[in-house]
Design a protein around this motif. Sequence first.
Motif, PDB file in Angstrom:
ATOM      1  N   LEU A  84      29.137   9.766  -0.221  1.00  0.00           N
ATOM      2  CA  LEU A  84      30.478   9.477   0.275  1.00  0.00           C
ATOM      3  C   LEU A  84      30.754   7.989   0.162  1.00  0.00           C
ATOM      4  CD1 LEU A  84      33.006  10.572   1.767  1.00  0.00           C
ATOM      5  CD2 LEU A  84      31.823  10.017   3.890  1.00  0.00           C
ATOM      6  N   ILE A  85      31.901   7.643  -0.451  1.00  0.00           N
ATOM      7  CA  ILE A  85      32.260   6.236  -0.603  1.00  0.00           C
ATOM      8  C   ILE A  85      33.048   5.769   0.618  1.00  0.00           C
ATOM      9  CG2 ILE A  85      33.555   4.603  -2.009  1.00  0.00           C
ATOM     10  CD1 ILE A  85      32.090   5.745  -4.205  1.00  0.00           C
ATOM     11  N   GLY A  86      34.053   6.474   1.020  1.00  0.00           N
ATOM     12  CA  GLY A  86      34.804   6.123   2.216  1.00  0.00           C
ATOM     13  C   GLY A  86      36.161   5.518   1.937  1.00  0.00           C
ATOM     14  N   LYS A  87      37.065   5.756   2.870  1.00  0.00           N
ATOM     15  CA  LYS A  87      38.459   5.349   2.730  1.00  0.00           C
ATOM     16  C   LYS A  87      38.636   3.838   2.676  1.00  0.00           C
ATOM     17  CE  LYS A  87      42.981   5.952   4.782  1.00  0.00           C
ATOM     18  NZ  LYS A  87      43.766   6.614   5.814  1.00  0.00           N
ATOM     19  N   ALA A  88      37.844   3.096   3.438  1.00  0.00           N
ATOM     20  CA  ALA A  88      38.002   1.642   3.464  1.00  0.00           C
ATOM     21  C   ALA A  88      37.789   1.042   2.074  1.00  0.00           C
ATOM     22  CB  ALA A  88      37.034   1.024   4.459  1.00  0.00           C
ATOM     23  N   TYR A  89      36.839   1.594   1.331  1.00  0.00           N
ATOM     24  CA  TYR A  89      36.545   1.081  -0.007  1.00  0.00           C
ATOM     25  C   TYR A  89      37.634   1.481  -1.008  1.00  0.00           C
ATOM     26  CZ  TYR A  89      32.048   0.335   2.172  1.00  0.00           C
ATOM     27  OH  TYR A  89      31.069  -0.069   3.028  1.00  0.00           O
ATOM     28  N   THR A  90      38.084   2.728  -0.920  1.00  0.00           N
ATOM     29  CA  THR A  90      39.126   3.164  -1.850  1.00  0.00           C
ATOM     30  C   THR A  90      40.439   2.442  -1.561  1.00  0.00           C
ATOM     31  OG1 THR A  90      39.648   5.094  -0.470  1.00  0.00           O
ATOM     32  CG2 THR A  90      38.080   5.424  -2.263  1.00  0.00           C
ATOM     33  N   ALA A  91      40.678   2.101  -0.297  1.00  0.00           N
ATOM     34  CA  ALA A  91      41.889   1.360   0.057  1.00  0.00           C
ATOM     35  C   ALA A  91      41.846  -0.056  -0.518  1.00  0.00           C
ATOM     36  CB  ALA A  91      42.052   1.312   1.573  1.00  0.00           C
ATOM     37  N   LEU A  92      40.670  -0.681  -0.522  1.00  0.00           N
ATOM     38  CA  LEU A  92      40.543  -2.023  -1.094  1.00  0.00           C
ATOM     39  C   LEU A  92      40.935  -2.042  -2.570  1.00  0.00           C
ATOM     40  CD1 LEU A  92      37.231  -3.360   0.468  1.00  0.00           C
ATOM     41  CD2 LEU A  92      39.529  -4.255   0.822  1.00  0.00           C
ATOM     42  N   LEU A  93      40.691  -0.924  -3.259  1.00  0.00           N
ATOM     43  CA  LEU A  93      41.020  -0.826  -4.681  1.00  0.00           C
ATOM     44  C   LEU A  93      42.371  -0.165  -4.917  1.00  0.00           C
ATOM     45  CD1 LEU A  93      37.505   0.229  -5.988  1.00  0.00           C
ATOM     46  CD2 LEU A  93      38.599  -2.006  -6.187  1.00  0.00           C
ATOM     47  N   ASP A  94      43.082   0.154  -3.844  1.00  0.00           N
ATOM     48  CA  ASP A  94      44.382   0.819  -3.916  1.00  0.00           C
ATOM     49  C   ASP A  94      44.312   2.123  -4.710  1.00  0.00           C
ATOM     50  OD1 ASP A  94      47.059   1.066  -3.233  1.00  0.00           O
ATOM     51  OD2 ASP A  94      47.741   0.116  -5.083  1.00  0.00           O
ATOM     52  N   LEU A  95      43.247   2.889  -4.488  1.00  0.00           N
ATOM     53  CA  LEU A  95      43.094   4.179  -5.150  1.00  0.00           C
ATOM     54  C   LEU A  95      43.952   5.209  -4.428  1.00  0.00           C
ATOM     55  CD1 LEU A  95      39.239   4.188  -5.729  1.00  0.00           C
ATOM     56  CD2 LEU A  95      41.042   3.451  -7.291  1.00  0.00           C
ATOM     57  N   GLN A  96      44.498   6.136  -5.187  1.00  0.00           N
ATOM     58  CA  GLN A  96      45.381   7.146  -4.630  1.00  0.00           C
ATOM     59  C   GLN A  96      44.759   8.531  -4.775  1.00  0.00           C
ATOM     60  OE1 GLN A  96      48.181   6.064  -3.111  1.00  0.00           O
ATOM     61  NE2 GLN A  96      47.601   3.990  -3.723  1.00  0.00           N
ATOM     62  N   VAL A  97      45.220   9.476  -3.965  1.00  0.00           N
ATOM     63  CA  VAL A  97      44.757  10.855  -4.049  1.00  0.00           C
ATOM     64  C   VAL A  97      45.015  11.357  -5.472  1.00  0.00           C
ATOM     65  CG1 VAL A  97      45.176  13.211  -3.245  1.00  0.00           C
ATOM     66  CG2 VAL A  97      45.179  11.315  -1.618  1.00  0.00           C
ATOM     67  N   LYS A 111      27.808   4.459 -12.070  1.00  0.00           N
ATOM     68  CA  LYS A 111      28.983   3.624 -12.304  1.00  0.00           C
ATOM     69  C   LYS A 111      30.188   4.542 -12.452  1.00  0.00           C
ATOM     70  CE  LYS A 111      26.649  -0.225 -14.549  1.00  0.00           C
ATOM     71  NZ  LYS A 111      26.622  -1.096 -15.734  1.00  0.00           N
ATOM     72  N   LEU A 112      31.298   4.135 -11.845  1.00  0.00           N
ATOM     73  CA  LEU A 112      32.543   4.889 -11.933  1.00  0.00           C
ATOM     74  C   LEU A 112      33.543   4.079 -12.741  1.00  0.00           C
ATOM     75  CD1 LEU A 112      32.873   6.013  -8.210  1.00  0.00           C
ATOM     76  CD2 LEU A 112      31.988   7.339 -10.116  1.00  0.00           C
ATOM     77  N   PHE A 113      34.186   4.740 -13.697  1.00  0.00           N
ATOM     78  CA  PHE A 113      35.219   4.120 -14.507  1.00  0.00           C
ATOM     79  C   PHE A 113      36.473   4.977 -14.422  1.00  0.00           C
ATOM     80  CE2 PHE A 113      31.201   2.909 -16.407  1.00  0.00           C
ATOM     81  CZ  PHE A 113      31.347   1.547 -16.595  1.00  0.00           C
ATOM     82  N   PRO A 114      37.651   4.375 -14.289  1.00  0.00           N
ATOM     83  CA  PRO A 114      38.866   5.176 -14.287  1.00  0.00           C
ATOM     84  C   PRO A 114      38.915   6.064 -15.529  1.00  0.00           C
ATOM     85  CG  PRO A 114      39.362   2.902 -13.721  1.00  0.00           C
ATOM     86  CD  PRO A 114      37.924   2.937 -14.160  1.00  0.00           C
ATOM     87  N   ALA A 115      39.259   7.330 -15.343  1.00  0.00           N
ATOM     88  CA  ALA A 115      39.308   8.271 -16.461  1.00  0.00           C
ATOM     89  C   ALA A 115      40.232   7.755 -17.550  1.00  0.00           C
ATOM     90  CB  ALA A 115      39.767   9.644 -15.978  1.00  0.00           C
ATOM     91  N   GLY A 116      39.760   7.776 -18.789  1.00  0.00           N
ATOM     92  CA  GLY A 116      40.571   7.339 -19.916  1.00  0.00           C
ATOM     93  C   GLY A 116      40.488   5.868 -20.202  1.00  0.00           C
ATOM     94  N   SER A 117      39.742   5.105 -19.380  1.00  0.00           N
ATOM     95  CA  SER A 117      39.639   3.669 -19.636  1.00  0.00           C
ATOM     96  C   SER A 117      38.517   3.410 -20.620  1.00  0.00           C
ATOM     97  CB  SER A 117      39.373   2.899 -18.339  1.00  0.00           C
ATOM     98  OG  SER A 117      38.051   3.131 -17.901  1.00  0.00           O
ATOM     99  N   GLU A 118      38.576   2.225 -21.231  1.00  0.00           N
ATOM    100  CA  GLU A 118      37.485   1.822 -22.112  1.00  0.00           C
ATOM    101  C   GLU A 118      36.436   1.144 -21.260  1.00  0.00           C
ATOM    102  OE1 GLU A 118      38.722  -0.360 -25.537  1.00  0.00           O
ATOM    103  OE2 GLU A 118      40.538   0.825 -25.733  1.00  0.00           O
ATOM    104  N   ASP A 119      35.169   1.463 -21.505  1.00  0.00           N
ATOM    105  CA  ASP A 119      34.071   0.885 -20.703  1.00  0.00           C
ATOM    106  C   ASP A 119      34.145  -0.607 -20.794  1.00  0.00           C
ATOM    107  OD1 ASP A 119      31.733   3.466 -21.691  1.00  0.00           O
ATOM    108  OD2 ASP A 119      33.418   3.497 -20.336  1.00  0.00           O
TER     109      ASP A 119
END
Length: 119
Positions: A84-97, A111-119
């Motif tokens: 579990l990463i947690g809401k506080a961390y996803t909020a820092l990155l402004d990640l959305q549902v 390592k997590l990369f946004p889907a469709g991004s280049e490494d």
Amino acid sequence: MLTGSDLLTKVKELGDVSKSDLVRACGYVSNKKSGGERLNFTAFYEAVLEAKGVNLGATGVAGIGKGGRKLSYIATVQGNGNLLIGKAYTALLDLQVGDEFEIKLGRKQIKLFPAGSED
């Protein structure tokens, strides 16, 4: 998005309109993946406070989670095997549902990369 004195002028100019209309007129709107619009009230209010001389920092107080606890930047594997990463961390990155990530496994690392991004 309006900021500074332009933002304060627009707020005064619009007068007695709904909060939604005010946020929309000042440009604090983003598009959802579904095509609808999202009104960014928090960003709007932070910009108004900053325009009035109250500086909250770029994203509030970095490194502080819910309840004012400092973020440890350590995650523990739970009994069911989930990490579990947690809401506080996803909020820092402004990640959305619904945001998707590609998972890359390395030697003892994830390592997590946004889907469709280049490494």
